[in-house]
Design a protein around this motif. Structure first.
Motif, PDB file in Angstrom:
ATOM      1  N   SER A 168       0.963  -1.195  -0.073  1.00  0.00           N
ATOM      2  CA  SER A 168       0.107   0.040  -0.108  1.00  0.00           C
ATOM      3  C   SER A 168       0.769   1.335   0.034  1.00  0.00           C
ATOM      4  CB  SER A 168      -0.979  -0.012   1.077  1.00  0.00           C
ATOM      5  OG  SER A 168      -0.265   0.288   2.346  1.00  0.00           O
ATOM      6  N   LYS A 169       2.350   1.299   0.574  1.00  0.00           N
ATOM      7  CA  LYS A 169       2.988   2.161   0.444  1.00  0.00           C
ATOM      8  C   LYS A 169       4.003   2.165  -0.894  1.00  0.00           C
ATOM      9  CE  LYS A 169       4.364   1.205   4.740  1.00  0.00           C
ATOM     10  NZ  LYS A 169       5.080   1.297   6.119  1.00  0.00           N
ATOM     11  N   SER A 170       4.226   1.226  -1.436  1.00  0.00           N
ATOM     12  CA  SER A 170       5.093   0.956  -2.396  1.00  0.00           C
ATOM     13  C   SER A 170       4.591   1.274  -3.895  1.00  0.00           C
ATOM     14  CB  SER A 170       6.125  -0.181  -2.349  1.00  0.00           C
ATOM     15  OG  SER A 170       5.037  -0.980  -2.772  1.00  0.00           O
ATOM     16  N   LEU A 171       3.356   1.020  -3.978  1.00  0.00           N
ATOM     17  CA  LEU A 171       2.562   0.910  -5.255  1.00  0.00           C
ATOM     18  C   LEU A 171       1.965   2.358  -5.220  1.00  0.00           C
ATOM     19  CD1 LEU A 171       0.964  -2.441  -5.288  1.00  0.00           C
ATOM     20  CD2 LEU A 171       3.013  -1.975  -6.488  1.00  0.00           C
ATOM     21  N   THR A 172       2.476   3.007  -6.771  1.00  0.00           N
ATOM     22  CA  THR A 172       1.827   4.402  -6.822  1.00  0.00           C
ATOM     23  C   THR A 172       0.426   4.330  -6.955  1.00  0.00           C
ATOM     24  OG1 THR A 172       2.341   3.741  -9.126  1.00  0.00           O
ATOM     25  CG2 THR A 172       3.908   4.978  -7.818  1.00  0.00           C
ATOM     26  N   SER A 173      -0.144   3.295  -7.676  1.00  0.00           N
ATOM     27  CA  SER A 173      -1.490   2.887  -7.906  1.00  0.00           C
ATOM     28  C   SER A 173      -1.901   1.756  -8.232  1.00  0.00           C
ATOM     29  CB  SER A 173      -1.995   3.795  -9.283  1.00  0.00           C
ATOM     30  OG  SER A 173      -1.259   3.473 -10.326  1.00  0.00           O
ATOM     31  N   LEU A 174      -2.961   1.317  -8.206  1.00  0.00           N
ATOM     32  CA  LEU A 174      -3.670   0.028  -8.282  1.00  0.00           C
ATOM     33  C   LEU A 174      -4.689  -0.036  -9.278  1.00  0.00           C
ATOM     34  CD1 LEU A 174      -2.459  -2.693  -7.536  1.00  0.00           C
ATOM     35  CD2 LEU A 174      -3.792  -2.761  -5.559  1.00  0.00           C
TER      36      LEU A 174
END
Length: 247
Positions: free
Chosen positions: A14-20
């Motif tokens: 949740s902190k490393s991915l820019t978007s999903l």
């Protein structure tokens, strides 16, 4: 004891991915589903896990290239001990030997997790006649420029709960390794969806699954950016360069 829960993996992503977005989720599912299908067909040992391709960005771009394949961290398993080469999937040895013939050093990465949940990745080079013991990243990063200052890779607020629980370990392991290496060196990192070992050749895999997007003029459509094609062209070019010419 050094282990991680699925909740820890989800919080990290949740902190490393820019978007999903939906296409990202489709892609995660597609990679796992593809490997599941290959296993059902009896060819599980002929396909590699996903990994990363690192290319230097300073000086002669792409002159130094490294491939890294991470061990997929199993939730609630103790990883506090020293890794052994017996943990390496046998198919990776042959696949990395092919990479080595293309001038690409290849490594298998295995985690060591402390009691606080911090991960240090250890590396062993594959595709060469002699396999040494696992070492720190020193050898792997030797051809790259060191990152001059700290960079905060864990600064996003993405809803990682959208990722299916069965896919979390794969995505977390790859993402944690990417950030571990990016924190040490300056480089371009592109993902390796997988490599298939055939009867005579090895083949890179690029897996995509898209949801159509609406457009008021065209209607529903989908497309691919140029990145995947550039990546496959890179493999083809390297193979052409290193293929011996007999006359």
């Amino acid at each position: 004891m050094g282990f991680l829960s699925l909740a820890h993996m989800e919080a990290y992503l949740s902190k490393s991915l820019t978007s999903l977005n939906q296409n990202k989720l489709n892609g995660l599912r597609a990679e796992i589903d593809f490997r599941t299908l290959i296993a059902k067909l009896g060819f599980e040992r002929r396909v590699s896990a996903g990994g990363w391709l690192l290319r230097n960005t300073r000086g002669n771009f792409g002159h130094h290239i490294v491939a890294v394949f991470p061990h997929v961290i199993e939730p609630n398993r103790d990883y506090s001990g020293t890794p052994t080469t017996s943990n390496i999937p046998t198919n990776l040895h042959t696949i990395c030997a092919t990479f080595n013939q293309l001038g690409i050093k290849s490594y298998y990465a295995h985690p060591i997790i402390d009691s606080a949940g911090a991960i240090e990745w250890k590396f062993v080079r594959l595709g060469v006649p002699h396999i040494d013991s696992f070492v720190s990243a020193t050898d792997l990063i030797a051809g790259f420029h060191k990152r001059p200052r700290h960079y905060n890779f864990l600064r996003y607020q993405t809803d990682a709960s959208q990722i299916d629980r069965v896919h979390l370990p794969d995505e977390f392991s790859k993402e944690n390794l990417r950030i571990f290496l990016s924190s040490l060196i300056m480089c371009e990192i592109v993902d390796i969806d997988g490599i298939i070992w055939g009867e005579r050749h090895t083949y890179p895999i690029e897996i995509k699954e898209k949801t159509a997007a609406p457009d008021p003029n065209m209607g529903e459509f989908f497309g691919l950016d140029v990145g995947p094609f550039v990546k496959l062209a890179f493999y083809a070019a390297k193979k052409e360069i290193f293929t011996p010419c007999l006359s």
